[in-house]
Design an enzyme around this catalytic site. Structure first.
Site, PDB file in Angstrom:
ATOM      1  N   PHE A 159      28.003   7.455  47.385  1.00  0.00           N
ATOM      2  CA  PHE A 159      27.492   7.769  46.043  1.00  0.00           C
ATOM      3  C   PHE A 159      26.336   6.872  45.611  1.00  0.00           C
ATOM      4  CE2 PHE A 159      30.149   4.166  44.829  1.00  0.00           C
ATOM      5  CZ  PHE A 159      29.380   3.569  43.837  1.00  0.00           C
ATOM      6  N   SER A 236      32.103   3.329  52.908  1.00  0.00           N
ATOM      7  CA  SER A 236      32.986   2.152  52.982  1.00  0.00           C
ATOM      8  C   SER A 236      33.489   1.932  54.410  1.00  0.00           C
ATOM      9  CB  SER A 236      34.170   2.348  52.039  1.00  0.00           C
ATOM     10  OG  SER A 236      34.924   3.473  52.469  1.00  0.00           O
ATOM     11  N   CYS A 291      24.761  -1.546  48.843  1.00  0.00           N
ATOM     12  CA  CYS A 291      25.426  -2.131  50.019  1.00  0.00           C
ATOM     13  C   CYS A 291      24.745  -3.435  50.397  1.00  0.00           C
ATOM     14  CB  CYS A 291      25.405  -1.170  51.188  1.00  0.00           C
ATOM     15  SG  CYS A 291      23.764  -0.923  51.841  1.00  0.00           S
TER      16      CYS A 291
HETATM   17  P1  NAD Z   1      33.215   6.076  50.512  1.00  0.00           P
HETATM   18  O1  NAD Z   1      33.551   5.552  51.848  1.00  0.00           O
HETATM   19  O2  NAD Z   1      34.306   6.184  49.504  1.00  0.00           O
HETATM   20  O3  NAD Z   1      32.605   7.553  50.642  1.00  0.00           O
HETATM   21  C1  NAD Z   1      31.630   7.851  51.622  1.00  0.00           C
HETATM   22  C2  NAD Z   1      31.788   9.303  52.037  1.00  0.00           C
HETATM   23  O4  NAD Z   1      33.085   9.484  52.623  1.00  0.00           O
HETATM   24  C3  NAD Z   1      31.695  10.281  50.859  1.00  0.00           C
HETATM   25  O5  NAD Z   1      30.913  11.378  51.249  1.00  0.00           O
HETATM   26  C4  NAD Z   1      33.132  10.661  50.597  1.00  0.00           C
HETATM   27  O6  NAD Z   1      33.283  11.977  50.148  1.00  0.00           O
HETATM   28  C5  NAD Z   1      33.811  10.503  51.936  1.00  0.00           C
HETATM   29  N1  NAD Z   1      35.209  10.078  51.803  1.00  0.00           N
HETATM   30  C6  NAD Z   1      35.766   9.345  50.796  1.00  0.00           C
HETATM   31  N2  NAD Z   1      37.078   9.136  51.036  1.00  0.00           N
HETATM   32  C7  NAD Z   1      37.351   9.717  52.212  1.00  0.00           C
HETATM   33  C8  NAD Z   1      38.532   9.825  53.008  1.00  0.00           C
HETATM   34  N3  NAD Z   1      39.678   9.283  52.618  1.00  0.00           N
HETATM   35  N4  NAD Z   1      38.446  10.485  54.174  1.00  0.00           N
HETATM   36  C9  NAD Z   1      37.287  11.036  54.596  1.00  0.00           C
HETATM   37  N5  NAD Z   1      36.145  10.972  53.872  1.00  0.00           N
HETATM   38  C10 NAD Z   1      36.170  10.330  52.705  1.00  0.00           C
HETATM   39  O7  NAD Z   1      32.001   5.194  49.963  1.00  0.00           O
HETATM   40  P2  NAD Z   1      31.338   5.221  48.523  1.00  0.00           P
HETATM   41  O8  NAD Z   1      32.294   4.622  47.539  1.00  0.00           O
HETATM   42  O9  NAD Z   1      30.773   6.551  48.235  1.00  0.00           O
HETATM   43  O10 NAD Z   1      30.102   4.216  48.755  1.00  0.00           O
HETATM   44  C11 NAD Z   1      30.218   2.832  48.633  1.00  0.00           C
HETATM   45  C12 NAD Z   1      30.457   2.167  49.967  1.00  0.00           C
HETATM   46  O11 NAD Z   1      29.419   2.498  50.882  1.00  0.00           O
HETATM   47  C13 NAD Z   1      30.430   0.645  49.878  1.00  0.00           C
HETATM   48  O12 NAD Z   1      31.429   0.127  50.712  1.00  0.00           O
HETATM   49  C14 NAD Z   1      29.051   0.275  50.410  1.00  0.00           C
HETATM   50  O13 NAD Z   1      28.942  -1.022  50.940  1.00  0.00           O
HETATM   51  C15 NAD Z   1      28.877   1.315  51.460  1.00  0.00           C
HETATM   52  N6  NAD Z   1      27.472   1.510  51.788  1.00  0.00           N
HETATM   53  C16 NAD Z   1      27.025   1.024  52.977  1.00  0.00           C
HETATM   54  C17 NAD Z   1      25.688   1.157  53.328  1.00  0.00           C
HETATM   55  C18 NAD Z   1      25.159   0.623  54.637  1.00  0.00           C
HETATM   56  O14 NAD Z   1      24.078   1.000  55.017  1.00  0.00           O
HETATM   57  N7  NAD Z   1      25.893  -0.240  55.325  1.00  0.00           N
HETATM   58  C19 NAD Z   1      24.808   1.809  52.443  1.00  0.00           C
HETATM   59  C20 NAD Z   1      25.311   2.303  51.237  1.00  0.00           C
HETATM   60  C21 NAD Z   1      26.655   2.154  50.924  1.00  0.00           C
END
Ligand code: NAD
Length: 506
Positions: A159, A236, A291
């Site tokens: 997000f 995440s 991130c």
């Molecule tokens: P998230 O992991 O909750 O969601 C990411 C994606 O996974 C979304 O499209 C979501 O719909 C899907 N998802 C969520 N729960 C799921 C599940 N149980 N099973 C399968 N798919 C699922 O992450 P978020 O809250 O949207 O974003 C924040 C996180 O992303 C933070 O941890 C941040 O550090 C990380 N992030 C990392 C980078 C990088 O380049 N390393 C960049 C941006 C964000």
């Protein structure tokens, strides 16, 4: 998964993109897309059915038959047009992004711009997707490589950068000759959809780019789908690890860029004013939901005396709706995120950290229902405290102490995460030691958020990344292509036949 409801009111619905058409989902599961500053419901997003996931993949598979043969110049020209359309629509894109995600309008433009840079880079694919050739590897024999597209690739995005991160993925996948199925964050899919509309307007043919929405079930369907060849995931660590472990046994390529706990080392010889500005900007910008946000500053020696000035700096930041002029810190994405961050602040106090600035329950006139948390500073933070161990993903800056640079480097390398880090110093020797010894993907030297520009690739170490090749840059050309190595000999009339040769030689 809160706010899942049937669409009963006139609120707009977010469409799926399948076979070049924006279509209404037939699902019974929907979720509200909510403005985090006001709680206004902006739209409803569907959780696609298994049949819709299959239809999107089938459309991408079918489009691949012709798209993979499209000349490289024709592909490049679509992205030249696309970058122009993104520029022309920058204001509208930023406004949609701020409404659904909460970050300030200038920061939303930055989100779009960092994605736009990848689109510009995609337009130079003619210089990027080049094989190698060795002439005369044996008598009359040449060897060369072809970098061929894989087929249907998929992207799953978080997000916090709903413009930049989808743009990390589908332009590079498509320009290298693949077709794509994107699964945006269900929390803020609207700017992503506007970017997809512009992509079609730029000339991406029907079926080459498809979008499905949803959560766990849709992500699992992507991991399991036999016709998907590669997955790019950003999000995440928990979900990324799940995606990697589920998709790898199916034979897919998978790259997962995941969670972080980014430390910045502050040396006592650093330029104080610049360093404090950088820490406040990188700790509290985008409400800490980057991130690459700096979430731990490790103060070395006399830099530990700078805490009061850092707190004063943090107090000057204006909290408010991202649409209001002069605002520095917008809301966090959801009520659940606000409650989680507030809970972690309480936990930090209970664990014995010193709360130097408390951002809980800030007063934001006119936006009383918004998900606001103000800049929060904890001093004397130590490993073992929950606020140190967990990624807070809110405007909370933890300050830890170290006596020497060696101690600070040891602390960072002992943390499981290895996404981003920085050092603030005027010593070239200290900076070089840091760059050599630190085990983190993105390293900044007097640069607090060192996100690489698109000629390089985003990377990560240890728990922040799974898979060896990162998004965009040179690495992603290798990720999205299969190397085929051709060894060729051509005979002419002067070639004398050597007869049957049963030994392994050319
Ligand atoms: P998230 O992991 O909750 O969601 C990411 C994606 O996974 C979304 O499209 C979501 O719909 C899907 N998802 C969520 N729960 C799921 C599940 N149980 N099973 C399968 N798919 C699922 O992450 P978020 O809250 O949207 O974003 C924040 C996180 O992303 C933070 O941890 C941040 O550090 C990380 N992030 C990392 C980078 C990088 O380049 N390393 C960049 C941006 C964000």
């Amino acid at each position: 998964m809160d706010a899942k409801v049937k669409p009963t009111t006139q609120v707009a619905t977010v469409k799926l993109l399948i076979g070049g058409e924006f279509v209404e989902s037939k699902t019974t599961e929907w979720r509200d897309v909510v403005n985090p500053a006001t709680q206004e419901v902006l739209a409803r997003v569907p959780f696609a059915t298994p049949a819709e996931v299959d239809a999107a993949v089938a459309s991408a598979k079918d489009a691949f038959k012709t798209w993979k043969k499209t000349p490289i110049g024709a592909r490049a020209r679509i992205f030249l047009k696309y970058q122009q359309l993104i520029r022309e629509n920058m204001g509208e894109l930023a406004a949609i992004l701020t409404a659904e995600q909460g970050k300030t309008l200038p920061d939303a433009e930055g989100d779009v711009f960092r994605g736009l840079e990848v689109v510009e880079h995609a337009a130079s694919i003619g210089n990027l997707q080049l094989g190698e050739l060795a002439n005369n590897v044996a008598n009359g024999v040449d060897t060369y490589t072809l970098l061929q597209p894989l087929g249907v690739c998929a992207g799953i995005t978080p997000f916090n950068f709903p413009a930049m991160i989808p743009l990390w993925m589908f332009p590079m996948a498509i320009v290298t000759g693949n077709t794509f199925v994107l699964k945006p964050s269900e929390q803020d899919p609207m700017v992503t959809m506007r970017l997809c509309e512009l992509a079609l307007q730029a000339g991406i043919p029907a079926g080459v780019l498809n979008v499905i929405h949803g959560g766990e079930a849709v992500v699992n369907a992507i991991c399991d789908h036999k016709d998907i060849k590669a997955i790019s995931f950003v999000g995440s660590t928990k979900v990324g690890t799940h995606v990697y472990n589920r998709a790898i046994p199916t034979g897919k390529r998978v790259q997962c860029m995941m969670g972080a706990k980014n430390h910045a080392i502050v040396m006592p010889d650093a330029n104080k004013e610049q360093t404090l500005n950088a820490l406040a900007g990188a700790g509290f910008g985008a409400a800490g939901q980057r991130c690459m946000a700096v979430s731990v500053a490790v103060l070395v020696g006399d830099a530990q005396k700078w805490v009061p000035e850092l707190v004063e700096k943090a107090k000057t930041l204006k909290i408010g709706a991202g649409t209001d002029k002069g605002v520095d810190v917008g809301p966090v994405i959801s009520c659940a995120a606000r409650d989680r961050v507030n809970g972690l602040i309480e936990r930090g106090i209970a664990d014995g950290a010193t709360l130097a600035l408390d951002g809980r329950k800030p007063s934001v006139p006119g936006y009383e229902t918004g998900n606001f948390v103000g800049p929060t500073v904890f001093a004397d933070v130590k490993p073992g405290m929950v606020i140190y161990e967990q990624e807070i993903f809110g405007p909370v800056l933890c300050l830890a102490n170290a006596a020497t640079i060696d101690e600070a480097i040891e602390l960072i390398n002992a943390n499981p995460n290895g996404n981003g880090t920085a050092i603030f110093t005027q010593s070239g020797a200290a900076a070089r030691k840091f760059q050599e010894e630190i085990d983190v993907g993105q390293v900044g030297i007097n640069v607090p958020i060192p996100v690489p520009v698109p000629m390089f690739s985003f990377t990560g170490s240890r728990a922040s990344k799974l898979g060896d090749l990162g998004p965009y840059g040179k690495q992603v050309i290798m990720f999205y292509t299969q190397t085929k190595t051709v060894t060729a000999r051509w005979f002419d009339d002067s070639t004398v036949s050597q007869g049957v040769n049963t030994t392994i030689s050319l």
